[in-house]
Design a protein around this motif. Structure first.
Motif, PDB file in Angstrom:
ATOM      1  N   THR A 185      49.074  -3.580  15.684  1.00  0.00           N
ATOM      2  CA  THR A 185      47.737  -4.131  15.837  1.00  0.00           C
ATOM      3  C   THR A 185      47.418  -4.926  14.567  1.00  0.00           C
ATOM      4  N   VAL A 208      49.154   1.323  15.783  1.00  0.00           N
ATOM      5  CA  VAL A 208      47.915   0.861  15.162  1.00  0.00           C
ATOM      6  C   VAL A 208      48.216   0.720  13.660  1.00  0.00           C
ATOM      7  N   ASP A 250      41.249  -2.900  21.013  1.00  0.00           N
ATOM      8  CA  ASP A 250      39.877  -2.381  20.917  1.00  0.00           C
ATOM      9  C   ASP A 250      39.856  -1.099  20.070  1.00  0.00           C
TER      10      ASP A 250
HETATM   11  O1  KIV Z   1      43.606  -0.800  21.109  1.00  0.00           O
HETATM   12  C1  KIV Z   1      44.761  -0.630  20.708  1.00  0.00           C
HETATM   13  O2  KIV Z   1      45.063  -0.684  19.512  1.00  0.00           O
HETATM   14  C2  KIV Z   1      45.790  -0.343  21.687  1.00  0.00           C
HETATM   15  C3  KIV Z   1      47.075   0.221  21.159  1.00  0.00           C
HETATM   16  C4  KIV Z   1      46.907   1.673  20.944  1.00  0.00           C
HETATM   17  C5  KIV Z   1      48.226  -0.074  22.057  1.00  0.00           C
HETATM   18  O3  KIV Z   1      45.593  -0.523  22.846  1.00  0.00           O
END
Ligand code: KIV
Length: 264
Positions: A23, A214, A45
């Protein structure tokens, strides 16, 4: 430097080369991850939890994801940029198209939606209108209150079979990528083998086509707690760039995730 595209990700699956994803929410980290050759950057999100300190992802808005997508796009030259459609932003066709357009205009190359076969019409409608779609199955955090907490999904045979059916339905509807979160290793393998599109896992075992974390979990700096499926690469390396390099190396070699990061 060749830009990562959806065909490039598909070619990685075909060549059995693992896809690396993290992310990202701002231009500086996006640039650093991009320079380390991460394949996919997701404006998740999860920003509600790791940036805003919310208990879950539900309060996140389309405008917030769009704001962070613009920043990530400015920092990215090579990686494939994927943006989350937040909670209730794809509840009606009109909202779906409008909100997906906002995220694509902000710089996303694909949008991600959480849910199973019930999303088929939504996905085909988006694809017909030129919006590439990534599905998200397993522990879908927008449904945390339906699940009664952040829990591993698909442990019972009937639920595992339903997730396989859902995955096939998403691919059939036109999804070109799938994120699979918190399912047992055997189910991660079964879904990855059943689909022709790439499957990127998080807590779905080592057999998926790639891995996503993340970024705050990968650096061990998340405010609340460290999920079992994550690993603190900053603690091991003491340097952010080296942490990302080690994550990439371990995903590519299959060393991450180990059984200690996976579920039975
Ligand atoms: O929102 C996010 O960071 C995600 C990941 C956990 C894949 O959907």
């Amino acid at each position: 430097m060749k830009k990562v595209t959806i065909s490039g990700l598909q070619a990685l699956k075909t060549a059995a080369t693992k896809i690396t994803a993290l992310t990202a929410y701002d231009a500086s980290f996006a640039k650093m991850f991009d320079e380390q050759q991460i394949d996919v950057l997701l404006i998740g999100d999860s920003l509600g939890m790791v940036l805003q300190g919310q208990d879950d992802t539900l309060p996140v808005t389309v405008d917030e994801v769009a704001y962070h997508t613009r920043a990530v796009r400015r920092g990215t030259a090579r990686a494939f940029v994927l943006a989350d459609m937040p909670f209730m932003s794809y509840a009606t066709p009109a909202d779906t198209y409008q909100n997906a357009a906002t995220l694509m205009a902000a710089g996303a190359s694909m949008v991600k939606l959480e849910g199973g076969a019930w999303l088929s019409d939504t996905i085909s409608g988006l694809v017909e209108r030129g919006v590439p779609v990534c599905g998200h199955l397993g522990l879908t955090p927008q449904s945390v209150h339906v699940f009664g907490g952040f829990k591993v999904q698909g442990r019972e045979e009937s639920k595992a079979n339903k997730l396989i059916e859902d995955a096939l339905a998403l691919e059939q509807a036109g999804a070109q990528l799938l994120v699979l979160e918190c399912v047992p290793t055997a189910l991660g393998k079964a879904i990855t083998e059943a689909l022709t599109i790439p499957v990127i896992g998080i807590g779905a075992g080592p057999c998926t086509d790639g891995q996503i974390l993340v970024m705050h979990d990968m650096f061990g700096i998340s405010a609340n707690y460290m999920p079992k499926f994550s690993k603190n690469y900053l603690q091991e390396t003491g340097d952010m760039r080296q942490a990302v390099q080690k994550y990439i190396e371990e995903v590519k070699s299959g060393a991450f995730p180990a059984s200690s990061h996976s579920f039975e």
